[in-house]
Design a protein around this motif. Structure first.
Motif, PDB file in Angstrom:
ATOM      1  N   MET A  99      16.333  16.363   5.540  1.00 49.44           N
ATOM      2  CA  MET A  99      15.760  15.480   4.540  1.00 49.44           C
ATOM      3  C   MET A  99      16.709  15.268   3.360  1.00 49.44           C
ATOM      4  SD  MET A  99      11.709  16.406   4.310  1.00 49.44           S
ATOM      5  CE  MET A  99      11.971  18.092   3.792  1.00 49.44           C
ATOM      6  N   SER A 100      17.894  15.875   3.366  1.00 49.44           N
ATOM      7  CA  SER A 100      18.790  15.801   2.235  1.00 49.44           C
ATOM      8  C   SER A 100      19.183  14.366   1.929  1.00 49.44           C
ATOM      9  CB  SER A 100      20.038  16.632   2.516  1.00 49.44           C
ATOM     10  OG  SER A 100      20.926  16.560   1.433  1.00 49.44           O
ATOM     11  N   GLY A 101      19.096  14.008   0.639  1.00 52.10           N
ATOM     12  CA  GLY A 101      19.490  12.687   0.210  1.00 52.10           C
ATOM     13  C   GLY A 101      18.470  11.604   0.459  1.00 52.10           C
ATOM     14  N   SER A 102      17.303  11.938   0.939  1.00 46.58           N
ATOM     15  CA  SER A 102      16.265  10.950   1.227  1.00 46.58           C
ATOM     16  C   SER A 102      15.492  10.612  -0.039  1.00 46.58           C
ATOM     17  CB  SER A 102      15.295  11.468   2.295  1.00 46.58           C
ATOM     18  OG  SER A 102      15.975  11.716   3.515  1.00 46.58           O
ATOM     19  N   ARG A 103      14.854   9.448  -0.023  1.00 51.78           N
ATOM     20  CA  ARG A 103      13.974   9.055  -1.129  1.00 51.78           C
ATOM     21  C   ARG A 103      12.652   8.618  -0.518  1.00 51.78           C
ATOM     22  NH1 ARG A 103      12.881   4.240  -4.197  1.00 51.78           N
ATOM     23  NH2 ARG A 103      14.338   3.077  -2.891  1.00 51.78           N
ATOM     24  N   TYR A 104      11.719   9.526  -0.505  1.00 53.56           N
ATOM     25  CA  TYR A 104      10.444   9.266   0.155  1.00 53.56           C
ATOM     26  C   TYR A 104       9.453   8.594  -0.786  1.00 53.56           C
ATOM     27  CZ  TYR A 104      11.964  11.951   4.178  1.00 53.56           C
ATOM     28  OH  TYR A 104      12.644  12.364   5.298  1.00 53.56           O
ATOM     29  N   GLY A 105       8.571   7.785  -0.201  1.00 54.33           N
ATOM     30  CA  GLY A 105       7.559   7.092  -0.973  1.00 54.33           C
ATOM     31  C   GLY A 105       6.408   6.650  -0.103  1.00 54.33           C
ATOM     32  N   PHE A 106       5.485   5.933  -0.709  1.00 56.07           N
ATOM     33  CA  PHE A 106       4.266   5.487  -0.036  1.00 56.07           C
ATOM     34  C   PHE A 106       4.167   3.971  -0.030  1.00 56.07           C
ATOM     35  CE2 PHE A 106       3.294   9.664  -1.790  1.00 56.07           C
ATOM     36  CZ  PHE A 106       2.645  10.310  -0.752  1.00 56.07           C
ATOM     37  N   ALA A 107       3.598   3.444   1.030  1.00 55.90           N
ATOM     38  CA  ALA A 107       3.165   2.048   1.070  1.00 55.90           C
ATOM     39  C   ALA A 107       1.677   2.082   1.402  1.00 55.90           C
ATOM     40  CB  ALA A 107       3.929   1.251   2.125  1.00 55.90           C
ATOM     41  N   ILE A 108       0.879   1.468   0.548  1.00 55.84           N
ATOM     42  CA  ILE A 108      -0.570   1.513   0.712  1.00 55.84           C
ATOM     43  C   ILE A 108      -1.086   0.099   0.958  1.00 55.84           C
ATOM     44  CG2 ILE A 108      -2.756   2.166  -0.373  1.00 55.84           C
ATOM     45  CD1 ILE A 108      -1.064   4.143  -2.098  1.00 55.84           C
ATOM     46  N   ASP A 109      -1.683  -0.087   2.106  1.00 55.14           N
ATOM     47  CA  ASP A 109      -2.186  -1.406   2.509  1.00 55.14           C
ATOM     48  C   ASP A 109      -3.550  -1.626   1.854  1.00 55.14           C
ATOM     49  OD1 ASP A 109      -3.128  -3.696   3.819  1.00 55.14           O
ATOM     50  OD2 ASP A 109      -2.128  -3.169   5.689  1.00 55.14           O
ATOM     51  N   THR A 110      -3.575  -2.432   0.798  1.00 54.56           N
ATOM     52  CA  THR A 110      -4.828  -2.653   0.069  1.00 54.56           C
ATOM     53  C   THR A 110      -5.809  -3.504   0.858  1.00 54.56           C
ATOM     54  OG1 THR A 110      -3.923  -4.597  -1.086  1.00 54.56           O
ATOM     55  CG2 THR A 110      -3.661  -2.444  -2.152  1.00 54.56           C
ATOM     56  N   ILE A 111      -5.326  -4.172   1.901  1.00 54.53           N
ATOM     57  CA  ILE A 111      -6.233  -4.962   2.744  1.00 54.53           C
ATOM     58  C   ILE A 111      -6.997  -4.048   3.700  1.00 54.53           C
ATOM     59  CG2 ILE A 111      -6.353  -6.755   4.522  1.00 54.53           C
ATOM     60  CD1 ILE A 111      -3.944  -8.072   3.206  1.00 54.53           C
ATOM     61  N   ARG A 112      -6.313  -3.036   4.220  1.00 58.31           N
ATOM     62  CA  ARG A 112      -6.953  -2.102   5.145  1.00 58.31           C
ATOM     63  C   ARG A 112      -7.786  -1.032   4.437  1.00 58.31           C
ATOM     64  NH1 ARG A 112      -5.467  -2.305  10.440  1.00 58.31           N
ATOM     65  NH2 ARG A 112      -6.427  -0.257  10.704  1.00 58.31           N
ATOM     66  N   CYS A 113      -7.432  -0.689   3.198  1.00 58.15           N
ATOM     67  CA  CYS A 113      -8.142   0.377   2.483  1.00 58.15           C
ATOM     68  C   CYS A 113      -9.610  -0.003   2.273  1.00 58.15           C
ATOM     69  CB  CYS A 113      -7.473   0.639   1.138  1.00 58.15           C
ATOM     70  SG  CYS A 113      -8.280   1.924   0.150  1.00 58.15           S
ATOM     71  N   VAL A 114     -10.511   0.899   2.656  1.00 53.99           N
ATOM     72  CA  VAL A 114     -11.951   0.647   2.541  1.00 53.99           C
ATOM     73  C   VAL A 114     -12.599   1.471   1.432  1.00 53.99           C
ATOM     74  CG1 VAL A 114     -12.180  -0.040   4.949  1.00 53.99           C
ATOM     75  CG2 VAL A 114     -12.476   2.366   4.343  1.00 53.99           C
ATOM     76  N   GLY A 115     -11.788   2.171   0.657  1.00 61.25           N
ATOM     77  CA  GLY A 115     -12.338   2.933  -0.461  1.00 61.25           C
ATOM     78  C   GLY A 115     -13.201   4.108  -0.045  1.00 61.25           C
ATOM     79  N   CYS A 116     -12.849   4.758   1.059  1.00 65.16           N
ATOM     80  CA  CYS A 116     -13.692   5.842   1.583  1.00 65.16           C
ATOM     81  C   CYS A 116     -13.456   7.176   0.873  1.00 65.16           C
ATOM     82  CB  CYS A 116     -13.469   6.004   3.080  1.00 65.16           C
ATOM     83  SG  CYS A 116     -11.800   6.532   3.537  1.00 65.16           S
ATOM     84  N   HIS A 117     -12.375   7.277   0.099  1.00 59.85           N
ATOM     85  CA  HIS A 117     -12.029   8.485  -0.660  1.00 59.85           C
ATOM     86  C   HIS A 117     -11.579   9.645   0.236  1.00 59.85           C
ATOM     87  CE1 HIS A 117     -13.647   7.141  -4.648  1.00 59.85           C
ATOM     88  NE2 HIS A 117     -14.317   6.331  -3.851  1.00 59.85           N
TER      89      HIS A 117
END
Length: 209
Positions: free
Chosen positions: A1-19
């Motif tokens: 994992m050295s030198g990596s830059r990890y992050g998130f992509a969150i699909d607001t169309i698919r998200c149903v707010g289930c928590h």
């Protein structure tokens, strides 16, 4: 994992707010009572799960908000003891509880309201015992805490628990510096927005729209 830059992509169309992501995070990291690292907000009406507008022209989306694991984090710059730092292997913004002196300067500097919490007292758990991963950090009194990107799971080659638990497959995680990673391809192929880009923190969370 050295030198990596990890992050998130969150699909607001698919998200149903289930928590589910919030609860999975709380369990995995054995978060104290009243502490949530990943909140699910409703972008719509005045209350949770309500829409804005007048029927039939309604609008509502869910926005999950946690530490943005910024490429240029304001919190790291102001921490006087190096307790808030960027992990060189993953790019995740982390907290060293043993170094933290409880000054809360990181909270004041962070433009993303509510992503950090401060343990005024000894952390308590209503069920009386730990339920989290045995490798998760132990919470301490008079320290700041927030999403760690589940760095203990990353160290084992696993993805963050919120991504694994997402029922709608709305959460994606990976190396933003790798153009061939799934997350990079998603970001390249979709429109997206980021929280407060004008702050110059370069957040590592992308909200696909």
């Amino acid at each position: 994992m050295s030198g990596s830059r990890y992050g998130f992509a969150i699909d607001t169309i698919r998200c149903v707010g289930c928590h589910t992501c919030s609860i999975a995070c709380k369990i995995e990291n054995n978060l104290p009572d009243d502490v949530i690292w990943n909140r699910v907000l409703t972008n719509g009406g005045a209350s949770m799960d309500t829409a804005s507008g007048t029927f039939p022209n309604l609008s509502k989306e869910y926005v999950t908000v946690a530490c943005q694991h910024c490429e240029n984090p304001a919190c790291v710059k102001v921490c006087p003891v190096g307790a808030t730092f960027k992990d060189p292997d993953t790019g995740a913004v982390r907290q060293d509880y043993d170094k933290c002196i409880g000054c809360r300067m990181c909270i004041a500097a962070c433009p993303y309201t509510g992503v950090r919490s401060f343990n005024w007292d000894e952390p308590t758990h209503s069920i009386g015992f730990a339920v989290g991963d045995t490798d998760a950090p132990e919470h301490q009194k008079h320290t700041v805490e927030k999403c760690t990107m589940c760095w203990h799971r990353l160290a084992r080659g696993e993805e963050p628990t919120c991504v694994e638990a997402c029922l709608a497959k709305a959460r994606h995680w990976g190396d933003l510096d790798d153009p061939n990673s799934e997350i990079s391809k998603l970001i390249a192929s979709r429109e997206y927005k980021q929280l407060l880009p004008e702050e110059g923190t370069k957040p590592s969370v992308y909200y696909l729209v």
